[in-house]
Design a protein around this motif. Structure first.
Motif, PDB file in Angstrom:
ATOM      1  N   ALA A  16       0.829  -1.203   0.000  1.00  0.00           N
ATOM      2  CA  ALA A  16       0.000   0.000   0.000  1.00  0.00           C
ATOM      3  C   ALA A  16       0.866   1.257   0.000  1.00  0.00           C
ATOM      4  O   ALA A  16       0.596   2.190  -0.765  1.00  0.00           O
ATOM      5  N   GLU A  17       1.884   1.291   0.835  1.00  0.00           N
ATOM      6  CA  GLU A  17       2.761   2.465   0.884  1.00  0.00           C
ATOM      7  C   GLU A  17       3.452   2.694  -0.460  1.00  0.00           C
ATOM      8  O   GLU A  17       3.550   3.818  -0.934  1.00  0.00           O
ATOM      9  N   HIS A  88       9.425  -5.028  -0.705  1.00  0.00           N
ATOM     10  CA  HIS A  88       8.020  -5.180  -0.342  1.00  0.00           C
ATOM     11  C   HIS A  88       7.398  -6.429  -0.953  1.00  0.00           C
ATOM     12  O   HIS A  88       6.238  -6.721  -0.679  1.00  0.00           O
ATOM     13  N   THR A  89       8.126  -7.151  -1.765  1.00  0.00           N
ATOM     14  CA  THR A  89       7.586  -8.342  -2.401  1.00  0.00           C
ATOM     15  C   THR A  89       7.712  -9.529  -1.447  1.00  0.00           C
ATOM     16  O   THR A  89       8.493  -9.500  -0.507  1.00  0.00           O
ATOM     17  N   TYR A 113       7.287 -17.671 -12.132  1.00  0.00           N
ATOM     18  CA  TYR A 113       6.384 -16.870 -12.984  1.00  0.00           C
ATOM     19  C   TYR A 113       5.036 -16.679 -12.293  1.00  0.00           C
ATOM     20  O   TYR A 113       4.482 -15.588 -12.271  1.00  0.00           O
ATOM     21  N   ARG A 114       4.521 -17.756 -11.690  1.00  0.00           N
ATOM     22  CA  ARG A 114       3.241 -17.655 -10.962  1.00  0.00           C
ATOM     23  C   ARG A 114       3.369 -16.748  -9.747  1.00  0.00           C
ATOM     24  O   ARG A 114       2.482 -15.953  -9.462  1.00  0.00           O
ATOM     25  N   TYR A 115       4.472 -16.857  -9.006  1.00  0.00           N
ATOM     26  CA  TYR A 115       4.683 -15.992  -7.838  1.00  0.00           C
ATOM     27  C   TYR A 115       4.752 -14.514  -8.274  1.00  0.00           C
ATOM     28  O   TYR A 115       4.175 -13.649  -7.628  1.00  0.00           O
ATOM     29  N   ILE A 116       5.467 -14.260  -9.346  1.00  0.00           N
ATOM     30  CA  ILE A 116       5.601 -12.878  -9.839  1.00  0.00           C
ATOM     31  C   ILE A 116       4.237 -12.349 -10.274  1.00  0.00           C
ATOM     32  O   ILE A 116       3.879 -11.207  -9.976  1.00  0.00           O
ATOM     33  N   THR A 117       3.468 -13.190 -10.962  1.00  0.00           N
ATOM     34  CA  THR A 117       2.126 -12.779 -11.391  1.00  0.00           C
ATOM     35  C   THR A 117       1.259 -12.426 -10.189  1.00  0.00           C
ATOM     36  O   THR A 117       0.593 -11.381 -10.180  1.00  0.00           O
ATOM     37  N   GLN A 118       1.271 -13.278  -9.154  1.00  0.00           N
ATOM     38  CA  GLN A 118       0.482 -12.989  -7.948  1.00  0.00           C
ATOM     39  C   GLN A 118       0.941 -11.695  -7.294  1.00  0.00           C
ATOM     40  O   GLN A 118       0.121 -10.885  -6.858  1.00  0.00           O
ATOM     41  N   LEU A 121      -0.137  -8.660  -9.433  1.00  0.00           N
ATOM     42  CA  LEU A 121      -1.584  -8.446  -9.339  1.00  0.00           C
ATOM     43  C   LEU A 121      -1.963  -7.841  -7.990  1.00  0.00           C
ATOM     44  O   LEU A 121      -2.813  -6.942  -7.927  1.00  0.00           O
ATOM     45  N   ALA A 122      -1.338  -8.309  -6.909  1.00  0.00           N
ATOM     46  CA  ALA A 122      -1.631  -7.748  -5.582  1.00  0.00           C
ATOM     47  C   ALA A 122      -1.212  -6.273  -5.524  1.00  0.00           C
ATOM     48  O   ALA A 122      -1.945  -5.431  -4.998  1.00  0.00           O
TER      49      ALA A 122
END
Length: 139
Positions: A16-17, A88-89, A113-118, A121-122
């Protein structure tokens, strides 16, 4: 359990920050240019659905292709790159030595790739919320 909740709270707070600073940067960069602010807001709202329907790699390639010096796509691409390089990831972050986000993303294995996509998106959900709240529409 409380430790896990505090981790999740800390993670969301960090996202958020970072997103808030990105939208403030967009407002500052496009100060006095309401058309570009409106484009930034519109693109930030559209990119998550593009990721879900086309995949992250294709969406990043599209954003990069549309990037021209100091347009909204250029700023969004830079902000996504900075976010993935930040602390922050969650599970994966981009090395500081990496120069290009899309090149890094397409070179990762399917699990990363899936972790990066999630993660993206977040982050984009926060960016979208702040863009909707902080960038005013002209009537």
């Amino acid at each position: 359990m409380a430790e896990k909740e505090s981790f999740i709270t800390k993670l969301e707070k960090g996202r958020a920050e970072f997103a808030y600073r990105c939208v403030e940067e967009a407002k500052q960069t496009f100060q006095g240019e309401s058309k570009k602010q409106k484009e930034y807001k519109s693109y930030v709202k559209k990119i998550p659905s593009m990721v879900l329907s086309n995949g992250l790699g294709q969406t990043l390639a599209f954003v990069k292709a549309k990037s021209k010096k100091e347009n909204a796509y250029d700023l969004i691409y830079k902000q996504l790159t900075e976010y993935m390089k930040s602390n922050h990831t969650t599970r994966i972050s981009m090395q500081q030595s990496e120069a290009d986000l899309v090149k890094w993303v397409i070179s990762c294995n399917s699990q990363d790739y899936r972790y990066i996509t999630q993660e993206i998106l977040a982050f984009l959900q926060w960016l979208k919320r702040f863009a909707e709240g902080l960038i005013e529409e002209e009537e």
